[in-house]
Design an enzyme around this catalytic site. Structure first.
Site, PDB file in Angstrom:
ATOM      1  N   HIS A 270      -9.968  21.443  22.046  1.00  0.00           N
ATOM      2  CA  HIS A 270     -10.506  20.672  23.175  1.00  0.00           C
ATOM      3  C   HIS A 270      -9.537  19.546  23.550  1.00  0.00           C
ATOM      4  O   HIS A 270      -9.121  19.426  24.712  1.00  0.00           O
ATOM      5  CB  HIS A 270     -11.878  20.101  22.781  1.00  0.00           C
ATOM      6  CG  HIS A 270     -12.529  19.270  23.831  1.00  0.00           C
ATOM      7  ND1 HIS A 270     -13.497  19.761  24.680  1.00  0.00           N
ATOM      8  CD2 HIS A 270     -12.354  17.973  24.189  1.00  0.00           C
ATOM      9  CE1 HIS A 270     -13.877  18.796  25.514  1.00  0.00           C
ATOM     10  NE2 HIS A 270     -13.211  17.700  25.228  1.00  0.00           N
ATOM     11  N   GLU A 271      -9.154  18.761  22.550  1.00  0.00           N
ATOM     12  CA  GLU A 271      -8.248  17.637  22.839  1.00  0.00           C
ATOM     13  C   GLU A 271      -6.870  18.133  23.259  1.00  0.00           C
ATOM     14  O   GLU A 271      -6.211  17.529  24.113  1.00  0.00           O
ATOM     15  CB  GLU A 271      -8.148  16.704  21.629  1.00  0.00           C
ATOM     16  CG  GLU A 271      -9.477  16.072  21.179  1.00  0.00           C
ATOM     17  CD  GLU A 271     -10.243  15.352  22.275  1.00  0.00           C
ATOM     18  OE1 GLU A 271      -9.596  14.864  23.233  1.00  0.00           O
ATOM     19  OE2 GLU A 271     -11.486  15.281  22.194  1.00  0.00           O
ATOM     20  N   HIS A 274      -6.989  18.760  26.915  1.00  0.00           N
ATOM     21  CA  HIS A 274      -6.762  17.496  27.639  1.00  0.00           C
ATOM     22  C   HIS A 274      -5.276  17.136  27.596  1.00  0.00           C
ATOM     23  O   HIS A 274      -4.678  16.757  28.605  1.00  0.00           O
ATOM     24  CB  HIS A 274      -7.559  16.356  26.979  1.00  0.00           C
ATOM     25  CG  HIS A 274      -9.020  16.336  27.309  1.00  0.00           C
ATOM     26  ND1 HIS A 274      -9.494  16.328  28.595  1.00  0.00           N
ATOM     27  CD2 HIS A 274     -10.110  16.294  26.498  1.00  0.00           C
ATOM     28  CE1 HIS A 274     -10.825  16.282  28.574  1.00  0.00           C
ATOM     29  NE2 HIS A 274     -11.231  16.268  27.312  1.00  0.00           N
ATOM     30  N   GLU A 301     -11.840  17.602  32.122  1.00  0.00           N
ATOM     31  CA  GLU A 301     -12.726  18.300  31.205  1.00  0.00           C
ATOM     32  C   GLU A 301     -12.623  19.816  31.388  1.00  0.00           C
ATOM     33  O   GLU A 301     -12.811  20.582  30.438  1.00  0.00           O
ATOM     34  CB  GLU A 301     -14.168  17.810  31.420  1.00  0.00           C
ATOM     35  CG  GLU A 301     -15.140  18.206  30.335  1.00  0.00           C
ATOM     36  CD  GLU A 301     -14.962  17.448  29.015  1.00  0.00           C
ATOM     37  OE1 GLU A 301     -14.117  16.534  28.946  1.00  0.00           O
ATOM     38  OE2 GLU A 301     -15.673  17.802  28.052  1.00  0.00           O
TER      39      GLU A 301
END
EC number: 3.4.17.19
Lengths: 509, 509
Positions: A270-271, A274, A301
């Site tokens: 997820h990070e 980003h 997101e």
């Protein structure tokens, strides 16, 4: 631009770059604070950060700077999608918004944020909403005032103006429509799954996964999907996040638990999503200026969710990754059937806590917050009535009753920090990620075949060209239209979830 | 102080505190740069740091600030050892020095430093002094100009003014005298040891000491001797250092090699010594102001050397620590006689590289640099003749001839960074550490008995009260006098080395 315009433009860029430089210094201090600063250093660190932030604010609200921007805005067609127009449009927009907020209000909000988070923390520990209620009430009123002021001279209401802070140009009604589209099929799918004939063996993921091995594994996966460690790093923290400290310095942070494999791995993916967005922005020339800055929180997101869910929880991805995972965690995964593993990481189950929710039920958590925070700002719901409204919605939408406010209305830090209008960007990200995934598959061909070979370069390249490179040159609405050929819509997300999950759970028809 | 004086005083303190806050932010960025910043982030990081440093410089050379300081200096007796006098004295001193340097010269030096370190690095890699010679020549000339300007209106020459930057109020002639006192007995002791009947088994220290165990061991030792991890942390880097990022945030950094135990351990104890000094300053009330700042580099080094050598290489210390060391490194140290181990960590042997030198020969490295840099600044030695002069001194003082300039005159970064007048503070630290150790032993009783039990609290407390707490209220000269009852003198250091080393090496008489 003529010479005068050029001079004005250079001058505002110089000032904005200086503000970005000081802000990135402050963010470096914050990163350090959250990765291992000595405990007793926090008071002075807060002073350092607030001093730098005050300098940034001063630069961004400076009179001459604003006059130059206003003058450029009148002379340049800022509706164009090019870099100069985007720069003038974005900087002017920020300047005007900042100017609408009196210094006194900014200070009161800033104080209320610090106090709010402290009292929220205390209140949550004590599991007593009454402790938090007065400061939340004040925060709602401050945010309403702030929204009202920012809305002046626009067609927005207070909540719409707050939303606009995080999701520029997005309209409450449009989001409401997309979320409404999403709600019924989602509730239906989750109900079907609850009663489905097949259920996952979740204990596979709760075995012993040594944290050191998880760290090495997560780092390796982040590298494989394309996070550039020459221009970034991965660290550990208690609340994962991603922060950018310079044109070539993006830091992602994750968290690991030895008895829960998905937390660290999907958190890192997820990070990294980003992070790869930040690394794909044109920061060489435009760091700290709109063309080199992320478009909106929803777009941001969408990138994290795309890598975490559309890819990270896909069968083809695990066709490639599973043998590697078995090497890293041989004692816990040897002999585990890949299909059982894949099913387990796609467990869908209504739960109390948003940050622990699966990719389907997660959106219901957001929809609840979106409705409640609108009602708070619009004044149709009082802070006193909030816990009951919260619990009522959890009962009706997720079928569970929070046993306590600590695990209910007090679970998120956002409102205590004055973040109203922020929550919807999470589900917006899920919606956009599914639309982007469909568009990429249509344009690039068999994505699954690529993932099954550990080949993520074509997708990353596509995202670079179609999403990252635009920065703030395209609004979220225009970006979605230009990239996917369609408007924002929940259809892709619903279809994605149904087509993956129903067969897994043995649902037919 | 009357009201006017009070107002002036508050105003200069406020400005100095703001400068310290921005400087500490810059130092945090530098700490991050040296602990794991992504490689490609360095260019922007340099911009962030230089922007912050420029702001600091502006605050410290501000006209009104200076006028307030000058006015206070005329009204207050700044010769007193109290906090207010020390504040006015220290800030005025810095302001005047800064004012004597034209902005243009400061910029040229700053550029030459960056360029100097780059070219030095290149020159050392190529083992070719000719590459470095022109930039060193320019740096010498810039430093001479800077020294000349700072010396104006004082009784100092250029070198003396440069020395004063690092060691306030120290005089070249006084240092020269103490160093001369030291030279002959030291050279004699080292010669005796070279031909001594007993020699250490150094291979004990070159066995396999896993880096992870070394890190845990070093951290534990740092904690035991009194470094406060609530107000500091220990990290890894390529060139160990200590930096203070706030009133309660001191960072020490060490380096570990798997086949050389002393490097990591004594490096950590050295930096912990620096760190405990910083942690003992009165930073609660006076951070960034003279009463809360270290007295001089010599005093600072006395603290690191005291813990590294006087304690870390003492027999009583290892009486306590050795069993612990055997637990941490059981495979390499089991069966090793404590006395053999103790002898090995006290190996004295002339060597080429200063930073790897033992505690006795180290001082000869410094004495050579002290003489040569004076000659460079005074113009009695040309840069062209420097390598030959360097090699000649290594032959005569240490009995070895550098096989190459890379391991000779090019080994240190200091001169390339414009640090002239800095080297002598290292040996000054050794001299003071021995005097302090003697004084502490006299006042506290049997220090060895305490160390043998792992009890360092009494010594640390004594250092807090007699050294740390004074900050810049006492000059180095006054501090030594007040604490030890004597002037600066090499006697303690010589006695300490002779009495420990001669018996070890089987020398009698």
């Amino acid at each position: 631009m003529n010479t005068d315009q050029s001079n004005f433009f250079d001058s505002v860029c110089k000032q904005a770059r200086r503000a970005a430089l000081l802000q990135s210094a402050a963010e470096t201090l914050e990163w350090d604070e959250r990765t291992g600063m000595p405990p007793k250093a926090s008071e002075y660190r807060a002073q350092q950060i607030s001093t730098l932030n005050a300098m940034v604010h001063e630069l961004r609200t400076d009179e001459t700077y604003g006059e130059n921007l206003e003058s450029l805005s009148q002379q340049i067609d800022t509706s164009q999608p090019n870099d100069i127009a985007a720069t003038v449009r974005g900087l002017t927009r920020d300047w005007r918004r900042n100017r609408k907020l009196p210094t006194d209000l900014v200070k009161r909000i800033s104080t209320a944020r610090v106090r709010g988070q402290q009292v929220w923390d205390e209140s949550r520990r004590a599991d007593d909403f009454a402790i938090f209620a007065p400061v939340l009430k004040e925060m709602v009123s401050l945010q309403r005032e702030s929204g009202d002021r920012m809305a002046e001279g626009t067609d927005r209401d207070a909540y719409g103006a707050l939303l606009d802070t995080y999701e520029p140009d997005a309209k409450t009604a449009e989001l409401q429509q997309v979320f409404d589209e999403l709600r019924t099929p989602l509730v239906q799918l989750i109900a079907e799954i609850r009663d489905a004939p097949r259920q996952p063996k979740i204990e596979i993921l709760e075995r012993d996964f040594p944290v050191d091995a998880q760290k090495r594994f997560s780092r390796w996966v982040a590298e494989q999907i394309g996070f550039d460690f020459q221009r970034g790093r991965l660290d550990e923290t208690s609340h994962p996040f991603c922060t950018t400290l310079g044109p070539h310095d993006c830091r992602i942070l994750s968290r690991y638990e030895s008895n829960w494999l998905p937390g660290g791995l999907f958190g890192t993916m997820h990070e990294a999503g980003h992070g790869m967005y930040e690394q794909g922005l044109r920061t060489d020339d435009w760091f700290g200026l709109p063309p080199g800055s992320y478009g909106s929180l929803g777009i941001h997101e969408s990138q994290s969710r795309l890598w975490e869910n559309q890819i990270g929880r896909s069968r083809s991805f695990w066709r490639w990754l599973y043998p590697h995972a078995q090497n890293y965690f041989s004692s816990s995964l040897s002999g585990v059937d890949p299909e059982d593993f894949f099913f387990a990481i796609n467990t869908i189950r209504p739960s109390l806590i948003r940050v622990e929710a699966d990719e389907a039920t997660y959106n219901l958590h957001i929809l609840i917050r979106f409705d409640l925070e609108q009602a708070l700002i619009n004044g149709t719901l009082s802070v006193a009535d909030l816990p009951e409204a919260w619990n009522e919605r959890y009962r009706s939408d997720l079928g569970i009753t929070p046993p306590s406010d600590a695990d209910g209305v007090l679970q998120d830090v956002h409102w205590s920090a004055g973040l109203f209008g922020y929550f919807p960007t999470y589900t917006l990200g899920n919606v956009i990620s599914a639309q982007l995934h469909d568009a990429a598959a249509e344009q690039l061909g068999d994505l699954d075949a690529m993932f099954a070979q550990g080949n993520f370069q074509p997708l990353l390249q596509w995202l670079r060209e179609n999403v990252h490179t635009h920065g703030q040159c395209l609004s979220q609405t225009d970006l979605v239209k230009q990239t996917t050929g369609a408007s924002l819509s929940a259809t892709s997300l619903i279809e994605y979830l149904r087509s993956k999950l129903r067969p897994l759970y043995g649902l037919t028809g």
